[in-house]
Each structure stands twice: as C-alpha cells, then as structure tokens.
Design a protein around this motif. Structure first.
Motif, PDB file in Angstrom:
ATOM      1  N   ASP A  33     -33.055   2.720  -1.890  1.00  0.00           N
ATOM      2  CA  ASP A  33     -32.644   1.412  -2.417  1.00  0.00           C
ATOM      3  C   ASP A  33     -33.803   0.530  -2.849  1.00  0.00           C
ATOM      4  O   ASP A  33     -33.687  -0.220  -3.822  1.00  0.00           O
ATOM      5  N   GLU A  34     -34.913   0.607  -2.136  1.00  0.00           N
ATOM      6  CA  GLU A  34     -35.995  -0.362  -2.347  1.00  0.00           C
ATOM      7  C   GLU A  34     -37.303   0.248  -2.808  1.00  0.00           C
ATOM      8  O   GLU A  34     -38.250  -0.470  -3.102  1.00  0.00           O
ATOM      9  N   GLY A  35     -37.386   1.571  -2.830  1.00  0.00           N
ATOM     10  CA  GLY A  35     -38.624   2.212  -3.246  1.00  0.00           C
ATOM     11  C   GLY A  35     -39.657   2.231  -2.144  1.00  0.00           C
ATOM     12  O   GLY A  35     -39.453   1.694  -1.058  1.00  0.00           O
ATOM     13  N   ILE A  36     -40.779   2.852  -2.448  1.00  0.00           N
ATOM     14  CA  ILE A  36     -41.826   3.070  -1.444  1.00  0.00           C
ATOM     15  C   ILE A  36     -42.396   1.752  -0.939  1.00  0.00           C
ATOM     16  O   ILE A  36     -42.726   1.622   0.239  1.00  0.00           O
ATOM     17  N   ARG A  37     -42.489   0.746  -1.789  1.00  0.00           N
ATOM     18  CA  ARG A  37     -43.039  -0.544  -1.347  1.00  0.00           C
ATOM     19  C   ARG A  37     -42.097  -1.260  -0.393  1.00  0.00           C
ATOM     20  O   ARG A  37     -42.529  -2.053   0.432  1.00  0.00           O
ATOM     21  N   SER A  53     -32.199  12.352  -3.532  1.00  0.00           N
ATOM     22  CA  SER A  53     -33.087  12.718  -4.639  1.00  0.00           C
ATOM     23  C   SER A  53     -34.084  11.596  -4.928  1.00  0.00           C
ATOM     24  O   SER A  53     -35.274  11.853  -5.126  1.00  0.00           O
ATOM     25  N   LEU A  54     -33.604  10.359  -4.954  1.00  0.00           N
ATOM     26  CA  LEU A  54     -34.511   9.224  -5.177  1.00  0.00           C
ATOM     27  C   LEU A  54     -35.584   9.172  -4.096  1.00  0.00           C
ATOM     28  O   LEU A  54     -36.767   8.996  -4.389  1.00  0.00           O
ATOM     29  N   ALA A  55     -35.172   9.351  -2.850  1.00  0.00           N
ATOM     30  CA  ALA A  55     -36.133   9.335  -1.746  1.00  0.00           C
ATOM     31  C   ALA A  55     -37.098  10.513  -1.854  1.00  0.00           C
ATOM     32  O   ALA A  55     -38.308  10.368  -1.639  1.00  0.00           O
TER      33      ALA A  55
END
Length: 185
Positions: free
Chosen positions: A19-23, A103-105
C-alpha cells in the motif's frame, strides 16, 4: 503464540509495503496495520533489516505454497495451449487480489535486494511444482537446454506481470502464446 504474532506482523508488513511502498514500511506502520500496540513490531524485529528479512521470508513462503498447489488446479500440460492456460492463470493471480498485493511487495523487495545480499538470497527462485511442470513440458517436447529455456520463459512471464502491475493492465494472452512458441523452437 510468538510464531503466530511473527506471521501476523510479517503479513501486515507485506500489506504496508503493497500500500505504501518501501518508504512507508516502518515498525509503527506495521504495528498500526496489525492492530498491535506501538513497539510490538520492533520487539519482534529490532531493525528494519530484520523486518525486511521476515517480510521477504514470509512472501517467499506464501508464493511457494501457491506455486506448489497450482499445478493440481490445472489439467496435465500436454499442449502449448495447456501451458498458456496455466501461465494465464498464474499471471491473473499475480495481478489481482492478494496476488497483486504480494506482487507489489515482491518487486519492491527485489529492488531493495540489489543492495542487500541477504534479501537477494531469500528471493532467489526456488524449485516448485510450477517450475517443474514447465521444465517437464519443455523436455517432453524435445526442447534443448531445458533449464535455460525454463528460466528464460519464466523470467519473461515475470516481466509481463511487472508490466501489468505498472500499467494496471492484464497480461495479453497473445504475449504468453508467443513466449511459449519461442520456448518450443
């Protein structure tokens, strides 16, 4: 209870990353997603590296479980159309619902693993029933250098999944048909 909580935190970390990306992946964000008191995630995974390792390990386990059961959902791979159908099912699963989130993760972790050999080692493709089914299919069709062709075919399919995630689209069946035809040459 400890392993259940670790699993819950790793699953929550996957969700945060999707949902929020690596940051956005922080101990606090995972605590919130898991509905746990502040500090719970850092009590189990002291560092960001430990949290990422737990997340990637869980991600690989989930992917492996999916890939181990998937061939049982398909008829035997006898024809190129059978293989295309199986890959279409896999790519659809990877682009929708929980598969999309994983997949996004996975891709976020893959980029992170460029700088982290420990993560890279965990993410290295593992043997699974899906990969073995492709290998056996290609061998049964007389393909030379089955290992290389299997790797190339599955890497190309992975690229199509990545493109589908980025573009918000599906993997075109024609692309899968072209890849299978090329693998059989």
């Amino acid at each position: 209870m400890s392993s259940d909580r670790r699993t819950l935190l790793a699953d929550s970390a996957i969700d945060v990353l999707a949902d929020e990306g690596i940051r956005g992946l922080t101990h606090r964000a995972v605590d919130r997603r898991a509905a746990m008191p502040p500090g719970t995630t850092s009590a189990y995974f002291r560092t960001r590296a430990a949290l990422l390792t737990a997340l990637v390990t869980r991600l690989v386990r989930l992917d492996q479980a999916e890939l181990q059961t998937m061939p049982g959902e398909l008829p035997a791979l006898r024809t190129a159309e059978d293989l295309v159908n199986g890959m279409a099912l896999l790519t659809h699963e990877r682009l929708t619902g929980e598969g999309r989130r994983r997949s996004l993760a996975r891709y976020a972790c893959t980029i992170e693993s460029v700088r982290d050999p420990e993560l890279r080692e965990i993410l290295v493709p593992r043997e699974n029933a899906g990969r073995e089914a492709v290998r056996l299919f290609l061998a049964a069709h007389g393909v030379e250098d089955v290992e290389n062709r299997t790797h190339t075919l599955l890497t190309c399919v992975d690229g199509l999944v990545f493109d589908g995630l980025v573009s918000g689209g599906e993997v075109p069946r024609e692309a899968l048909e072209g890849l299978v035809a090329a693998a059989l040459r």
